[in-house]
Design an enzyme around this catalytic site. Structure first.
Site, PDB file in Angstrom:
ATOM      1  N   LYS A  64     -37.988 -35.541 -36.486  1.00 26.20           N
ATOM      2  CA  LYS A  64     -36.340 -36.068 -35.422  1.00 26.20           C
ATOM      3  C   LYS A  64     -35.876 -35.660 -36.106  1.00 26.20           C
ATOM      4  CE  LYS A  64     -36.453 -38.779 -31.947  1.00 26.20           C
ATOM      5  NZ  LYS A  64     -37.519 -39.527 -31.058  1.00 26.20           N
TER       6      LYS A  64
HETATM    7  N1  GLU Z   1     -37.160 -37.867 -27.673  1.00 27.32           N
HETATM    8  C1  GLU Z   1     -38.109 -38.409 -27.003  1.00 27.32           C
HETATM    9  C2  GLU Z   1     -39.270 -39.450 -27.574  1.00 27.32           C
HETATM   10  O1  GLU Z   1     -38.629 -39.623 -28.359  1.00 27.32           O
HETATM   11  C3  GLU Z   1     -39.130 -36.798 -26.244  1.00 27.32           C
HETATM   12  C4  GLU Z   1     -39.420 -36.474 -27.716  1.00 27.32           C
HETATM   13  C5  GLU Z   1     -39.883 -34.730 -26.872  1.00 27.32           C
HETATM   14  O2  GLU Z   1     -40.097 -34.755 -25.913  1.00 27.32           O
HETATM   15  O3  GLU Z   1     -40.319 -34.130 -27.943  1.00 27.32           O
HETATM   16  O4  GLU Z   1     -40.507 -39.449 -27.359  1.00 27.32           O
END
Ligand code: GLU
Length: 424
Positions: free
Chosen positions: A114
């Site tokens: 993240k």
């Molecule tokens: N931010 C989204 C999540 O928390 C998508 C992450 C992604 O598609 O890599 O799942």
């Protein structure tokens, strides 16, 4: 097992501690060995960068940016980038670990990561956000990569920011590399169905859970906290399939209509109104906290972490909670919710539709081929359904909540991968 239990959670509910306490319970249920436990409790890499940006008035402001890779044992790490004033290292660490578990629950070949930048994108011009995003991408040049770490949108970011990341990364490499990031505009290699994918997965999860509780979808009522990308698509798709959405909310407030809010109208209103529901008249204005405690079949928290806590868990009246956001229920609220008999479809399962279609986007980019919307939806619905069943069965087998079951499924997969790969 001799590993030590994480320190007790004190008054402040820290998302990383919330994540760790569930990880601990699931590891014990599974009989996870100490080595893998100790490896997984720490992220493999944490990067913090300073990003000086020239603002429109000529001044220079310095922003702090983060990227945390929690695990890359299952494949390249995957996870969104958040632009918000609340971004901090503990939050990013928790969100990165949740991505590891999420990808493992739905069985896609990624690790978890993240990123985030502490900023207020609502108070910045498009040019300022672009310079900030490009500067972040330059600093992350050795971290990102289609086979290393693949960012995506999260709170405060969307296709526009993903396009800048793709462009900046491609320029530095002297060729177009669209598989470095997902959630791109369709014209740059984004996937059809990606924008609504998280909300769609929430809808599929809610329908699977209604089947288990024998709730007739045509008589079901829903309240949705958060009317951003996830909440509005979930509401729209639930409404399309016969549920009555009686309450929605965003930063402007909460709106309640016992006869059902017209979601299509709410979406159009938001679009014409600079992105918020300020002044929306399709429902009576109520307190945001009241929305969470309405007597409905399904509560969908789709805003952010720690909204269902020890302070309000007792007052929740929904028959089930389907978590569109990451970490909306604090760990200390889990016991209260479970003792009330509320079924919780946990975040790492319920909102995994987004990363699933991100995976499809990456597959399409690497194949140089485009799938139809129908194929994307069919395949992601199937993955969501199968994952729901896997977690549901695990919950019955171990006699635990669906949340702990989801962690068990995920940790088991990661632990098995370690067993074969070894390398300590
Ligand atoms: N931010 C989204 C999540 O928390 C998508 C992450 C992604 O598609 O890599 O799942």
């Amino acid at each position: 097992m001799s590993y030590v239990e994480p320190a007790p959670i004190k008054d402040r509910e820290n998302p990383f501690e919330s994540m760790m306490s569930r990880f601990h319970i699931a590891s014990q249920a599974l009989g996870l060995n100490d080595e893998v436990y100790n490896v997984l409790k720490n992220p493999v890499k944490q990067v913090i960068v300073s990003l000086p940006v020239t603002m429109d008035d000529g001044s220079i402001r310095v922003f702090e940016g983060y990227r945390v890779i929690h695990s890359n044992i299952l494949g390249p790490s995957k996870g969104g980038i958040r632009y918000d004033m609340g971004v901090n290292i503990d939050e990013v660490k928790a969100l990165a670990a949740w991505m590891t578990w999420k990808c493992a629950v739905v069985d896609i070949p990624y690790g978890g990561a993240k990123g985030g930048i502490r900023c207020n994108p609502r108070q910045m011009s498009s040019g300022e956000i672009e310079r900030l995003t490009r500067s972040y991408t330059q600093e992350m040049f050795s971290i990102f990569g289609p086979d290393r770490d693949i960012p995506a949108p999260d709170m405060g970011t969307g296709p526009r920011e993903m396009a800048w990341i793709m462009d900046e990364y491609s320029r530095a490499n002297g060729m177009t590399i669209n598989a470095v990031v997902t959630g791109k505009p369709i014209v740059l290699g984004g996937s059809t169905g990606r924008a609504e994918a998280t909300g769609r997965g929430v809808m599929v999860s809610a329908f699977a859970a209604m089947e288990k509780l024998k709730i007739n979808p045509y008589q079901s009522t829903v309240s949705v906290q958060g009317f951003g990308n996830v909440g509005s698509h979930a509401a729209l798709l639930m409404e399309e399939r016969g549920s009555k959405v009686v309450a929605i909310s965003d930063i402007s407030g909460a709106y309640y209509n016992p006869d059902g809010i017209n979601i299509q109208q709410a979406v159009e209103f938001r679009e014409a109104n600079g992105g918020t529901l300020t002044g929306f008249t399709g429902g009576e204005v109520i307190e945001g906290e009241e929305l969470l405690t309405l007597e409905v079949d399904i509560l969908i928290p789709a805003a952010m972490e720690d909204v269902i806590t020890v302070k309000n868990a007792e007052q929740i009246n929904a028959r089930m909670i389907v978590e569109g956001a990451n970490g909306p229920t604090s760990a200390r609220a889990d016991d209260i919710i479970n003792s009330k008999g509320t079924l919780v479809v946990p975040d790492i399962l319920a909102n995994a539709g987004g990363v699933t279609v991100s995976y499809f986007e990456w597959v399409q980019n690497r194949l140089g081929y485009k799938w139809t919307r129908d194929r994307v939806n069919r395949r992601s619905d199937r993955i969501m359904r199968e994952s729901f069943e896997r977690v549901y069965k695990t919950a019955l087998k171990y006699g635990v909540s669906m949340r702990i079951a989801a962690y068990i499924v995920a940790i088991d997969k990661v632990a098995n991968t370690y067993k074969f790969r070894g390398g300590f």
